[in-house]
Design a protein around this motif. Structure first.
Motif, mmCIF file in Angstrom:
data_model
loop_
_atom_site.group_PDB
_atom_site.id
_atom_site.type_symbol
_atom_site.label_atom_id
_atom_site.label_comp_id
_atom_site.label_asym_id
_atom_site.label_seq_id
_atom_site.Cartn_x
_atom_site.Cartn_y
_atom_site.Cartn_z
ATOM 1 N N UNK A 94 0.838 -1.202 0.000
ATOM 2 C CA UNK A 94 0.000 0.000 0.000
ATOM 3 C C UNK A 94 0.873 1.253 0.000
ATOM 4 N N UNK A 95 1.961 1.239 0.764
ATOM 5 C CA UNK A 95 2.879 2.381 0.779
ATOM 6 C C UNK A 95 3.481 2.611 -0.605
ATOM 7 N N UNK A 96 3.885 1.544 -1.289
ATOM 8 C CA UNK A 96 4.423 1.699 -2.640
ATOM 9 C C UNK A 96 3.399 2.330 -3.574
ATOM 10 N N UNK A 97 2.141 1.914 -3.455
ATOM 11 C CA UNK A 97 1.099 2.520 -4.290
ATOM 12 C C UNK A 97 0.951 4.008 -3.968
ATOM 13 N N UNK A 98 1.092 4.371 -2.705
ATOM 14 C CA UNK A 98 1.003 5.784 -2.314
ATOM 15 C C UNK A 98 2.183 6.592 -2.854
#
Length: 175
Positions: A94-98
């Motif tokens: 999720x952090x990578x997507x952000x």
């Protein structure tokens, strides 16, 4: 990347609810309501539209699924570590997507035969990959390296003609 195939054969739930999961995070066992989580296939979906604080939201959502599927509360250090690994992988995807793709669109988490599969879709065009060479002492850039080290397998699925991608990762329960 740890895999050359877009997803494990016959192991990827269809996006858009073909597994029977509904919006809002419903859990839908595909083997019947009275099946054990380790026997059936259970899927939950979390949409991120209009949400803030998506990383803690995703972790809490995954934690609730792990409780529902019997991964938590964990008996013993190995089982606790396996559950924590799932939560860490959720955070990293999720952090990578952000950071790299304008934020996540949705997350699917599936439990089938002692394997947890996490999928995070976004509208990004980039290709996630572990940073090479990995520099343990430097901040940032560790997300996909962590995913690669913790998971049985991971990869990226793109749908032709559709903007974005789905990054998936699979983790196993301890023996």
């Amino acid at each position: 990347m740890s895999t050359t195939r877009p997803y494990p054969p016959g192991d990827r739930p269809e996006p858009g609810g073909a597994t029977g999961a509904s919006a809002g995070g419903a859990s839908v066992p595909s083997a019947g309501d009275d099946a054990e989580p380790a026997v059936g296939r259970y899927t939950r979906r979390l949409g991120f539209a209009g949400e803030s604080g998506v990383v803690p939201l995703a972790r809490d959502f995954a934690r609730q699924a792990l409780y529902a599927w019997g991964w938590l509360p964990a008996e013993g250090a190995d089982r606790r570590a396996a559950a924590e690994d799932v939560l860490l992988v959720v955070s990293e995807l999720v952090t990578n997507a952000c950071l790299h793709a304008e934020g996540p669109d949705e997350m699917w988490i599936t439990c089938e035969n002692k394997v947890i599969r996490v999928e995070v879709s976004d509208r990004g065009t980039g290709q996630p990959a572990p940073r090479t060479p990995h520099r343990a002492g430097r901040p940032g850039g560790h997300g996909m390296f962590i995913v690669q080290r913790l998971c049985l397998d991971w990869g990226v699925v793109r749908t032709p003609g559709v903007t974005g991608k789905t990054v998936w990762a699979e983790l196993g329960a301890p023996a």
